[in-house]
Design a protein around this motif. Sequence first.
Motif, short mmCIF file in Angstrom:
data_model
loop_
_atom_site.label_atom_id
_atom_site.label_comp_id
_atom_site.label_asym_id
_atom_site.label_seq_id
_atom_site.Cartn_x
_atom_site.Cartn_y
_atom_site.Cartn_z
N ARG A 33 0.82 -1.22 0.00
CA ARG A 33 0.00 0.00 0.00
C ARG A 33 0.84 1.26 0.00
NH1 ARG A 33 -4.55 -2.22 4.17
NH2 ARG A 33 -5.57 -3.58 2.66
N SER A 34 2.04 1.19 0.59
CA SER A 34 2.90 2.38 0.61
C SER A 34 3.72 2.52 -0.67
CB SER A 34 3.85 2.32 1.81
OG SER A 34 4.80 1.30 1.63
N GLY A 35 3.74 1.50 -1.50
CA GLY A 35 4.49 1.56 -2.75
C GLY A 35 5.88 0.97 -2.66
N ARG A 36 6.26 0.46 -1.49
CA ARG A 36 7.58 -0.15 -1.34
C ARG A 36 7.66 -1.47 -2.11
NH1 ARG A 36 9.19 -3.67 2.87
NH2 ARG A 36 7.21 -3.20 3.86
N ILE A 37 6.55 -2.19 -2.18
CA ILE A 37 6.46 -3.43 -2.94
C ILE A 37 5.55 -3.17 -4.12
CG2 ILE A 37 5.74 -5.83 -2.88
CD1 ILE A 37 6.26 -5.78 0.14
N LYS A 38 6.03 -3.47 -5.33
CA LYS A 38 5.24 -3.21 -6.53
C LYS A 38 5.04 -4.51 -7.29
CE LYS A 38 6.81 1.50 -7.00
NZ LYS A 38 7.53 2.46 -7.76
N TYR A 39 3.88 -4.62 -7.89
CA TYR A 39 3.54 -5.76 -8.73
C TYR A 39 3.84 -5.40 -10.17
CZ TYR A 39 0.74 -9.05 -11.42
OH TYR A 39 0.33 -9.99 -12.32
N GLU A 40 4.67 -6.21 -10.82
CA GLU A 40 4.97 -5.98 -12.22
C GLU A 40 4.68 -7.27 -12.98
OE1 GLU A 40 8.97 -4.70 -12.60
OE2 GLU A 40 8.69 -2.96 -11.31
N LYS A 41 3.80 -7.16 -13.95
CA LYS A 41 3.46 -8.32 -14.74
C LYS A 41 4.63 -8.66 -15.67
CE LYS A 41 -0.09 -10.22 -17.67
NZ LYS A 41 -1.37 -10.01 -18.37
N ILE A 42 4.98 -9.93 -15.73
CA ILE A 42 6.09 -10.38 -16.57
C ILE A 42 5.53 -10.78 -17.93
CG2 ILE A 42 7.88 -12.12 -16.86
CD1 ILE A 42 8.08 -12.30 -13.84
N GLU A 43 6.06 -10.17 -18.95
CA GLU A 43 5.67 -10.53 -20.31
C GLU A 43 6.41 -11.81 -20.70
OE1 GLU A 43 3.40 -8.99 -22.12
OE2 GLU A 43 3.08 -7.47 -20.59
N LYS A 44 5.70 -12.77 -21.22
CA LYS A 44 6.34 -14.04 -21.58
C LYS A 44 7.36 -13.87 -22.70
CE LYS A 44 2.74 -17.07 -19.96
NZ LYS A 44 1.96 -18.26 -20.22
N ASP A 45 7.16 -12.88 -23.57
CA ASP A 45 8.10 -12.66 -24.66
C ASP A 45 9.40 -12.05 -24.18
OD1 ASP A 45 6.21 -13.65 -26.38
OD2 ASP A 45 5.45 -11.68 -26.96
N SER A 46 9.38 -11.43 -23.01
CA SER A 46 10.59 -10.75 -22.55
C SER A 46 11.55 -11.69 -21.83
CB SER A 46 10.20 -9.61 -21.61
OG SER A 46 9.64 -10.14 -20.42
N MET A 47 11.12 -12.91 -21.56
CA MET A 47 11.99 -13.85 -20.87
C MET A 47 12.92 -14.52 -21.89
SD MET A 47 9.25 -15.42 -18.15
CE MET A 47 10.10 -16.93 -18.07
N ASN A 48 14.22 -14.49 -21.62
CA ASN A 48 15.20 -15.08 -22.52
C ASN A 48 15.64 -16.43 -21.99
OD1 ASN A 48 15.16 -12.80 -24.12
ND2 ASN A 48 16.75 -11.81 -22.92
N VAL A 49 15.73 -17.39 -22.89
CA VAL A 49 16.22 -18.71 -22.52
C VAL A 49 17.59 -18.86 -23.16
CG1 VAL A 49 15.83 -21.19 -22.70
CG2 VAL A 49 13.90 -19.66 -22.42
N LEU A 50 18.57 -19.23 -22.35
CA LEU A 50 19.93 -19.40 -22.84
C LEU A 50 20.20 -20.87 -23.09
CD1 LEU A 50 21.73 -17.04 -20.34
CD2 LEU A 50 20.99 -16.51 -22.64
N ASN A 51 20.69 -21.17 -24.28
CA ASN A 51 21.04 -22.54 -24.63
C ASN A 51 22.54 -22.61 -24.90
OD1 ASN A 51 18.38 -23.54 -24.56
ND2 ASN A 51 18.00 -22.71 -26.61
N PHE A 52 23.21 -23.54 -24.23
CA PHE A 52 24.64 -23.73 -24.41
C PHE A 52 24.91 -25.17 -24.82
CE2 PHE A 52 24.26 -20.42 -21.11
CZ PHE A 52 24.89 -19.39 -21.79
N ASN A 53 25.91 -25.34 -25.69
CA ASN A 53 26.25 -26.68 -26.16
C ASN A 53 27.50 -27.23 -25.50
OD1 ASN A 53 24.06 -26.86 -27.92
ND2 ASN A 53 25.15 -25.76 -29.53
N GLY A 54 28.05 -26.52 -24.56
CA GLY A 54 29.23 -27.02 -23.88
C GLY A 54 29.77 -26.01 -22.89
#
Length: 75
Positions: A33-54
Amino acid sequence: MKKYTNKILIITAIVLVLGIIIGYTIDFQTGYRSGRIKYEKIEKDSMNVLNFNGLDEIESYADSLSENQPETSHQ
């Protein structure tokens, strides 16, 4: 008196756990209520998945991250 010891310990543990839960709930509500904690919706397109082959790719990625970090000096 010995037969009441376990009941006293269990009741004390339950009261402590309830007190902690109520305390964190009140802290969260007042923070939200005081604004110290904020809710931010996470966009699924903004999440990056890292793939490594070694390990080499992981090490080169880690090196590139450390090169991009600003240098800090402790005086």
